[in-house]
Design a protein around this motif. Structure first.
Motif, PDB file in Angstrom:
ATOM      1  N   PRO A   1      84.187  42.677  22.837  1.00 48.70           N
ATOM      2  CA  PRO A   1      82.656  42.446  23.144  1.00 48.70           C
ATOM      3  C   PRO A   1      82.455  41.224  24.329  1.00 48.70           C
ATOM      4  N   GLY A   2      83.359  40.565  24.262  1.00 47.38           N
ATOM      5  CA  GLY A   2      83.024  39.426  25.455  1.00 47.38           C
ATOM      6  C   GLY A   2      83.231  38.030  24.710  1.00 47.38           C
ATOM      7  N   TRP A   3      82.709  38.067  23.301  1.00 49.91           N
ATOM      8  CA  TRP A   3      83.023  36.720  22.538  1.00 49.91           C
ATOM      9  C   TRP A   3      83.022  37.567  21.048  1.00 49.91           C
ATOM     10  N   ARG A   4      83.436  36.939  20.042  1.00 49.49           N
ATOM     11  CA  ARG A   4      83.450  37.314  18.708  1.00 49.49           C
ATOM     12  C   ARG A   4      83.263  36.180  17.613  1.00 49.49           C
ATOM     13  N   THR A   5      82.549  36.063  16.698  1.00 45.70           N
ATOM     14  CA  THR A   5      82.638  34.907  15.804  1.00 45.70           C
ATOM     15  C   THR A   5      82.725  35.876  14.279  1.00 45.70           C
ATOM     16  N   VAL A   6      83.715  35.171  13.514  1.00 45.49           N
ATOM     17  CA  VAL A   6      83.611  35.710  12.100  1.00 45.49           C
ATOM     18  C   VAL A   6      82.876  34.668  11.163  1.00 45.49           C
ATOM     19  N   ILE A   7      81.893  34.992  10.610  1.00 48.40           N
ATOM     20  CA  ILE A   7      81.080  34.059   9.726  1.00 48.40           C
ATOM     21  C   ILE A   7      81.576  34.383   8.379  1.00 48.40           C
ATOM     22  N   THR A   8      82.634  33.108   8.021  1.00 51.32           N
ATOM     23  CA  THR A   8      83.085  32.808   6.621  1.00 51.32           C
ATOM     24  C   THR A   8      82.276  32.057   5.836  1.00 51.32           C
ATOM     25  N   GLU A   9      82.622  31.827   4.719  1.00 51.78           N
ATOM     26  CA  GLU A   9      82.207  30.925   3.643  1.00 51.78           C
ATOM     27  C   GLU A   9      81.997  29.672   4.054  1.00 51.78           C
TER      28      GLU A   9
END
Length: 340
Positions: free
Chosen positions: A239-247
């Motif tokens: 997708p061009g960039w990715r972030t995984v939102i964790t606790e």
């Protein structure tokens, strides 16, 4: 799957190279008439995984319905490797009433899986769906929207601690993945507990088709089919960039501290900086403005669509980005020519 590669369910079988459109009985009305859900099963001639695509566990969430219908009935699946189970409207009673939950008892079908044949009406319905069409699968995508009056950017929700589920979530190719194991009774939660990688895809708002979001969600389906070898002509997308939102990452719903009418200053998917006025709440005379500021720099995954609020109502869903991702998003969202 049977030894000859056929997909079997209670009342039928679909041989390799065949497809069936089924109206599958999951319950009965007060008059004893059957309540049926639409199911399409496409069994490819070549071996491959069995996958489900499901939508409208909440009856007013329509975007996912169109995603599942288009895959089942508009895509060329002649070279499909494996079996595809398409469940465009799981909660038919709520869909007919155009409401979120099952009518009469107001039960949430997506808190009723895997169900039980001897329990409540919702759990009996869930058991019929789960046993016949979820349990036989190797992976699945469950499509949802935000609730009425709010809208979400397309993003995935997944238990990233489960390695197989993390693979599926990354293969879907959204910018944002929210890491959570989900609540008990959720379709994806119970599927993962049974060893079936599954994710929730959130997209848009209830009560409408949103063509741009539907197309983006369909691109994710193609990417998953490529990752698992179900359609060899497709490719896995980045997708061009990715972030995984964790606790460990900050995330919050900004809520109204005053009642009134909301002027939202940013759209879903926008980057806002700490101290930015995300929206303003005003009274009918516009003489008592209440600005709502971002408590940290982050991405607006979801925002309010209905412009009227009581105190305590959610306004927007803000998630923190790491510094590297934030810089990429800032470049992506900056005006042409770098103008401020």
């Amino acid at each position: 799957m049977s030894d000859d590669g056929s997909f079997t369910y209670n009342g039928g079988r679909v041989a390799p190279g065949e497809r069936q459109n089924i109206r599958f009985v999951v319950s009965e009305t007060y008059l004893g008439d059957p309540v049926r859900i639409p199911v399409t099963v496409i069994n490819g001639e070549a071996d491959g995984p069995t996958a489900f695509l499901s939508a409208a566990a909440h009856g007013d969430e329509l975007n996912g319905i169109e995603v599942v219908r288009e895959v089942a009935h508009e895509w060329d699946l002649a070279d499909l490797a494996g079996t595809l189970i398409c469940l465009p409207v799981m909660n038919v009673p709520a869909f007919l009433a155009q409401q979120r939950y099952l009518p009469v008892y107001d039960r949430d079908l997506n808190r009723s899986f895997p169900g039980s044949p001897d329990s409540t009406s919702a759990k009996r319905m869930a058991a019929r769906i789960y046993t016949n069409f979820i349990e036989p699968c190797d992976l699945g995508l469950d499509f949802h929207t935000s609730t009425r009056g709010r809208t979400n950017m397309v993003h995935a929700r997944a238990d990233m601690a489960d390695e197989a589920t993390a693979r599926l979530a990354r293969a879907y190719g959204t910018n944002v993945i929210i890491d959570s194991d989900g609540s008990s009774g959720m379709l994806r939660t119970e599927a993962v507990a049974d060893g079936i990688p599954a994710i929730t895809v959130e997209m848009g708002e209830a009560h409408r088709f949103q063509r741009g979001l539907i197309d983006e969600a369909l691109a994710g389906v193609r990417s998953v089919f490529a990752e698992y070898g179900m359609l060899s002509a497709e490719s896995v997308r980045w997708p061009g960039w990715r972030t995984v939102i964790t606790e460990e990452r900050e995330k919050t719903w900004l809520r109204a501290d005053a009642g009134g009418m909301v002027d939202m200053h940013f759209e879903r998917g926008s980057l806002v900086h700490e101290g930015d006025t995300v929206c303003t709440i005003t009274n009918p005379f516009k003489n008592d403005n209440a600005p709502v500021e971002a408590p940290f720099t982050g991405l607006l995954v979801g925002v309010l669509e209905n412009p009227v609020v009581y105190p305590g109502n959610p306004l927007c869903h803000l998630v923190e980005l790491d510094e590297r991702t934030r810089r990429v998003v800032e470049m992506e969202q900056s005006p042409p020519g770098g103008a401020n």
